[in-house]
Structure formats: C-alpha cells, structure tokens
Design an enzyme around this catalytic site. Sequence first.
Site, PDB file in Angstrom:
ATOM      1  N   ASP A  13       0.811  -1.225   0.000  1.00 55.74           N
ATOM      2  CA  ASP A  13       0.000   0.000   0.000  1.00 55.74           C
ATOM      3  C   ASP A  13       0.841   1.270   0.000  1.00 55.74           C
ATOM      4  O   ASP A  13       0.432   2.310   0.533  1.00 55.74           O
ATOM      5  CB  ASP A  13      -0.965   0.027   1.202  1.00 55.74           C
ATOM      6  N   LYS A  16       1.801   2.089  -5.093  1.00 52.81           N
ATOM      7  CA  LYS A  16       2.325   1.525  -6.341  1.00 52.81           C
ATOM      8  C   LYS A  16       1.401   1.817  -7.514  1.00 52.81           C
ATOM      9  O   LYS A  16       1.850   2.128  -8.616  1.00 52.81           O
ATOM     10  CB  LYS A  16       2.497  -0.006  -6.205  1.00 52.81           C
ATOM     11  N   GLY A  40      -4.492  -4.329  -3.826  1.00 54.28           N
ATOM     12  CA  GLY A  40      -5.492  -3.296  -4.130  1.00 54.28           C
ATOM     13  C   GLY A  40      -4.717  -2.061  -4.531  1.00 54.28           C
ATOM     14  O   GLY A  40      -4.092  -1.429  -3.690  1.00 54.28           O
ATOM     15  N   HIS A  41      -4.697  -1.772  -5.816  1.00 53.88           N
ATOM     16  CA  HIS A  41      -3.892  -0.661  -6.337  1.00 53.88           C
ATOM     17  C   HIS A  41      -4.829   0.458  -6.793  1.00 53.88           C
ATOM     18  O   HIS A  41      -5.648   0.264  -7.693  1.00 53.88           O
ATOM     19  CB  HIS A  41      -3.006  -1.140  -7.496  1.00 53.88           C
ATOM     20  N   GLN A 225       2.053  -6.103  -3.217  1.00 52.75           N
ATOM     21  CA  GLN A 225       2.458  -6.190  -1.811  1.00 52.75           C
ATOM     22  C   GLN A 225       3.769  -5.394  -1.586  1.00 52.75           C
ATOM     23  O   GLN A 225       4.025  -4.456  -2.320  1.00 52.75           O
ATOM     24  CB  GLN A 225       2.600  -7.657  -1.364  1.00 52.75           C
TER      25      GLN A 225
HETATM   26  P1  GDP Z   1      -0.760   0.321  -3.537  1.00 50.13           P
HETATM   27  O1  GDP Z   1      -1.352  -0.948  -3.060  1.00 50.13           O
HETATM   28  O2  GDP Z   1       0.718   0.380  -3.273  1.00 50.13           O
HETATM   29  O3  GDP Z   1      -1.098   0.635  -4.960  1.00 50.13           O
HETATM   30  O4  GDP Z   1      -1.415   1.471  -2.631  1.00 50.13           O
HETATM   31  P2  GDP Z   1      -2.984   1.639  -2.291  1.00 50.13           P
HETATM   32  O5  GDP Z   1      -3.686   2.102  -3.505  1.00 50.13           O
HETATM   33  O6  GDP Z   1      -3.498   0.421  -1.618  1.00 50.13           O
HETATM   34  O7  GDP Z   1      -2.921   2.757  -1.171  1.00 50.13           O
HETATM   35  C1  GDP Z   1      -2.383   4.019  -1.423  1.00 50.13           C
HETATM   36  C2  GDP Z   1      -3.456   5.069  -1.119  1.00 50.13           C
HETATM   37  O8  GDP Z   1      -2.856   6.355  -1.045  1.00 50.13           O
HETATM   38  C3  GDP Z   1      -4.512   5.185  -2.210  1.00 50.13           C
HETATM   39  O9  GDP Z   1      -5.731   5.539  -1.624  1.00 50.13           O
HETATM   40  C4  GDP Z   1      -3.993   6.314  -3.088  1.00 50.13           C
HETATM   41  O10 GDP Z   1      -5.027   6.974  -3.802  1.00 50.13           O
HETATM   42  C5  GDP Z   1      -3.382   7.215  -2.055  1.00 50.13           C
HETATM   43  N1  GDP Z   1      -2.228   8.009  -2.506  1.00 50.13           N
HETATM   44  C6  GDP Z   1      -1.244   7.656  -3.361  1.00 50.13           C
HETATM   45  N2  GDP Z   1      -0.310   8.626  -3.418  1.00 50.13           N
HETATM   46  C7  GDP Z   1      -0.709   9.604  -2.583  1.00 50.13           C
HETATM   47  C8  GDP Z   1      -0.141  10.849  -2.164  1.00 50.13           C
HETATM   48  O11 GDP Z   1       0.944  11.247  -2.585  1.00 50.13           O
HETATM   49  N3  GDP Z   1      -0.845  11.583  -1.245  1.00 50.13           N
HETATM   50  C9  GDP Z   1      -2.022  11.158  -0.736  1.00 50.13           C
HETATM   51  N4  GDP Z   1      -2.620  11.935   0.167  1.00 50.13           N
HETATM   52  N5  GDP Z   1      -2.596   9.998  -1.101  1.00 50.13           N
HETATM   53  C10 GDP Z   1      -1.930   9.210  -1.996  1.00 50.13           C
HETATM   54  P1  IMO Z   2      -0.876  -4.214  -2.216  1.00 51.67           P
HETATM   55  O1  IMO Z   2      -0.424  -4.790  -3.537  1.00 51.67           O
HETATM   56  C1  IMO Z   2      -0.945  -4.497   2.124  1.00 51.67           C
HETATM   57  C2  IMO Z   2      -1.095  -8.527   3.849  1.00 51.67           C
HETATM   58  C3  IMO Z   2      -2.371  -8.912   4.565  1.00 51.67           C
HETATM   59  C4  IMO Z   2      -1.817  -9.858   5.602  1.00 51.67           C
HETATM   60  C5  IMO Z   2      -0.705 -10.589   4.847  1.00 51.67           C
HETATM   61  C6  IMO Z   2      -1.114 -11.943   4.300  1.00 51.67           C
HETATM   62  O2  IMO Z   2      -2.159  -3.497  -2.295  1.00 51.67           O
HETATM   63  O3  IMO Z   2       0.222  -3.415  -1.601  1.00 51.67           O
HETATM   64  P2  IMO Z   2      -2.642 -12.641   2.235  1.00 51.67           P
HETATM   65  O4  IMO Z   2      -4.091 -12.389   1.976  1.00 51.67           O
HETATM   66  O5  IMO Z   2      -1.729 -12.127   1.177  1.00 51.67           O
HETATM   67  O6  IMO Z   2      -2.344 -14.071   2.568  1.00 51.67           O
HETATM   68  O7  IMO Z   2      -2.349 -11.821   3.601  1.00 51.67           O
HETATM   69  O8  IMO Z   2      -0.328  -9.732   3.785  1.00 51.67           O
HETATM   70  N1  IMO Z   2      -1.274  -8.052   2.457  1.00 51.67           N
HETATM   71  C7  IMO Z   2      -1.190  -6.777   2.087  1.00 51.67           C
HETATM   72  N2  IMO Z   2      -1.008  -5.658   2.818  1.00 51.67           N
HETATM   73  N3  IMO Z   2      -1.046  -4.415   0.768  1.00 51.67           N
HETATM   74  C8  IMO Z   2      -1.200  -5.522   0.030  1.00 51.67           C
HETATM   75  O9  IMO Z   2      -1.173  -5.505  -1.317  1.00 51.67           O
HETATM   76  C9  IMO Z   2      -1.319  -6.772   0.684  1.00 51.67           C
HETATM   77  N4  IMO Z   2      -1.512  -8.039   0.262  1.00 51.67           N
HETATM   78  C10 IMO Z   2      -1.462  -8.807   1.350  1.00 51.67           C
HETATM   79  O10 IMO Z   2      -2.975  -7.791   5.146  1.00 51.67           O
HETATM   80  O11 IMO Z   2      -1.204  -9.138   6.650  1.00 51.67           O
HETATM   81 MG    MG Z   3      -2.902  -1.628  -1.827  1.00 51.21          MG
END
Ligand code: GDP
Ligand code: IMO
Ligand code: MG
Length: 426
Positions: A13, A16, A40-41, A225
């Site tokens: 998270d 990415k 979840g991207h 991840q």
């Molecule tokens: P990922 O799994 O690495 O793709 O990250 P996620 O999408 O799960 O979580 C990142 C969250 O931060 C999302 O809700 C994005 O919309 C948000 N986000 C990304 N870059 C920024 C930033 O520079 N500032 C803020 N405030 N939010 C951001």
């Molecule tokens: P992205 O790509 C954050 C965490 C889960 C749990 C552990 C194992 O969005 O960054 P799993 O369901 O994979 O067996 O769970 O890994 N986890 C993540 N945490 N971002 C993710 O993906 C994750 N995918 C798995 O919360 O702790």
């Molecule tokens: Mg994510």
Amino acid sequence: MPNRVVLGAQWGDEGKGKIVDILAAQADWVVRYSGGANAGHTVKIDDHRFALHLVPTGMLIPSVHCLIGNGVVIDLPCLFAELDQLAGEGIKIAGRLQVAANAHLVLPHHKLLEAQAEELCDDAARIGTTMRGIGPAYADKIARRGIRAADLADTDRLRQRLDAAIGYWDRVSHGWLSQKGCNVESVLAELRPHQARLVPMLTDASLAVQSAMHGGKSILFEGAQGTLLDIDFGTYPYVTSSNTTIGGAFTGLGIPPRAIDQVIGVVKAYTTRVGRGPFPTELTDSVGALLQERGLEYGTTTGRKRRCGWLDLVALKYAVRISGITHIALTKLDVLDTLAEISVCVAYDDNGTISPEVPMDLSRLDQITPIYQRLPGWQSPSVGLTNCDRLPDHAKQYLHFICDTLGVEPLMVSTGAGREETIVCG
Ligand code: GDP
Ligand code: IMO
Ligand code: MG
C-alpha cells in the site's frame, strides 16, 4: 524507455498503483508478476477512484497492452468482474489482456480452507490475511496439486486435476469440504462460465514479453504487496505467500535479469501495515492517529484500518539491498505537512546492541527499539505540488536525507492521490 520494475519497499500500500499509472504512460506493456486479488492498487483520475486487484494498472491507459504472469494466482470470477467493471467505467478491454497459461487459479476450496485456518488459530497465531484464498492457492501450487489456467482449455484434464485436488482436501478434512458444499461439480460449475472467455487470452508469457522486448517495446513490471511481506525476506510468518521482491519478477514471468534496467521502490513517506505482525516504528498515539486520518489509511481490498508509524530507514535499506532498488518514488509526502517535527528510524537497539541493519531473524523485530533521528517538519502545504523547486526546504531536506541514507536516486515525489499531483525529479 527503460524496462522498469515498480515494487513496494515496505508492507504494501505504498502507492504503487499511482506510480505505475504515471509510468505506464511511457510504456508499451504493463505486466503483473506476483500476488493475486489480495492486492489493491488505487489510481485517482480526476474525481474517479479506480481500485485494481488482479488487472494490471496499465489497463487504464488505452495504448498499453497488459499481461498477468505465471507468478500471479488468479481468481477467475474476480478477474472477470473487475474487467466488466472497468468496461462499465468506459475502459476499452477487448484484446488488451493476456494471461500466462501456467498461472495457477484460486478456487473456492482455497477460500474455505483459509477461513477455517484463520478461525482455528489461537489469536496470537492469526496472520490477518485478506481472505482471498492466496496462501492455500500458492500452497497447492508448491504441493503440485494446483489447477493452472491452461487446464481450462481441456475439460477432461480439468476434471481429473480437480478430482485429485478436491479429493485430497476432502479426505484430509474428513469430508468437511464436501459438507461445506464444495466438490468437483460445484467447482466446475463456478469455472465453466469463464472457460470460453479465458482460453483466447492464454499465452506463453515468457515468450510474449520477451518477443515484445525484442520488438523494441518497453515493459513496466508491476509488483504487488511489499518487501516485508515477502515469503522469504519478510516478517515470516506474518507475510503473504509469494516473492514480492525482485526475484518474483523473474520467476513470475520467465524473464532473465538483463531484461530489467531500473528497479523503482515505492516508499510511503511514513510506514503503514495492515494485518498482524511486528512493526517497530508503529505509533499508537495521537501522531499515529493523525497519519491514519490524514492519509485515509484504510485497506483498498479489505477496508481494514492500516496501522501507522514513522519511516523506518533500517527496513528500507534492507529493501534496497534485497531488490537492488535504484530509484525511489516517495509517496504521500503531503500527509506529513502539518507536523512540527518528523522522526525517522536510523538504527535498531536489540537488547543493548545498536545496529544499522535488520536482525538476521526478522521475527526479532517485535523486540527491537527504534533509534530515531528527528528532522524538522515543514508545516506548510506540499499538497498538489508538481515542481521540486516549490517544495518547502524542510521537505526537500527530508527527501534528500532518505535518498542519501539509502543510496538511491529520487525519481518522483507524490503530493496527492491525483495523477497530476506529482513531482518528477529532474
Ligand atoms: P498500492 O497498493 O501500493 O497501490 O497502494 P494503495 O492504492 O493500496 O494505497 C495508497 C493510497 O494512497 C490510495 O488511496 C492512493 O489513492 C493514495 N495516494 C497515493 N499517493 C498519494 C499521495 O501522494 N498523497 C495522498 N494523500 N494519497 C496518496
Ligand atoms: P498491495 O499490492 C498491504 C497482507 C495482509 C496480511 C498478509 C497476508 O495493495 O500493496 P494474504 O491475503 O496475502 O495471505 O495476507 O499480507 N497483504 C497486504 N497488505 N497491501 C497488500 O497488497 C497486501 N496483500 C497482502 O494484510 O497481513
Ligand atoms: Mg494496496
């Protein structure tokens, strides 16, 4: 354009999705190589938020071709629901996605087994997974019981493979699986509607990606991840079940090391973690609550609150070392805008021994005390900035402190969730 890998340097998270979306505009292909629908991207385009789980983020850019590699475990109903949702949101889908024939599938029994495993654990042993069937699907793959995408092209073989896999689990669970209504016929019934749609997408991913490269196409490899969730290098057992670090790109697609020119680590300006496991710089005080609220730190896949804490440069140095990260994209800098002072962990105190490296056994992370360096905050808005010169001086100092300590180049700084809220470092 160079062929780049974008991977998470922390516990996932990191942002990415946003970074891949920006870099995808310069790429011809975007390919996923590991994980599954546990990812979840998020990408924010104008007022619309797209959350991608299995579909490569490049799908949001019409000129980009997408591929899901063999390192990914695929939940077919989830994949096609996601594609249909994107189509409903006006994204052109047809002919743009290929799937590795040797990718393994996540099946209903994997989710049932995962729910049961988490339920049977005592509280301390519970991982806090995303409940997407990821661990059991990879376990079946390694145990040579898995069902692969190509099996859907041959219904007789599919039935035989399911007989073996489901039969095995039903026997070891003393009929529990069939009592839950999960048997070969029920799984076939779930897969059947997807067969005709999947089969034309199947490909030899290694050949497809390498042919594209030889034809001069530039490839963006989208990681899922983060480093500390890696099955080998993460905080085992509180990890996911795949290699989230650089090796996952090679084995998850069938490409050689020389196929990759740049490794971009996505680094959140502070640290978050969802689920259980050690987190040395976690803040359970009002600063942690502020990061959680300002950063809107809720899981994209499960909606769970993310745990928040200071940036951990010891853990990040480890991520740089394991994956050979050459550049970083620093995200969510804007979340720190209101703080008068920012702490950064620069060493660990392990029972009196001070070290700049993570311990040999990462399960000791729950026993170390972080040693912090305090840096001045900037207390002025960085949100939405697009030019490095406009960054407040203390924000620049923060960025350079991180890059100098890690020995990496800054590629981008993200100052908001929106596509345009980005500084490209010159
Ligand atoms: P990922 O799994 O690495 O793709 O990250 P996620 O999408 O799960 O979580 C990142 C969250 O931060 C999302 O809700 C994005 O919309 C948000 N986000 C990304 N870059 C920024 C930033 O520079 N500032 C803020 N405030 N939010 C951001
Ligand atoms: P992205 O790509 C954050 C965490 C889960 C749990 C552990 C194992 O969005 O960054 P799993 O369901 O994979 O067996 O769970 O890994 N986890 C993540 N945490 N971002 C993710 O993906 C994750 N995918 C798995 O919360 O702790
Ligand atoms: Mg994510």
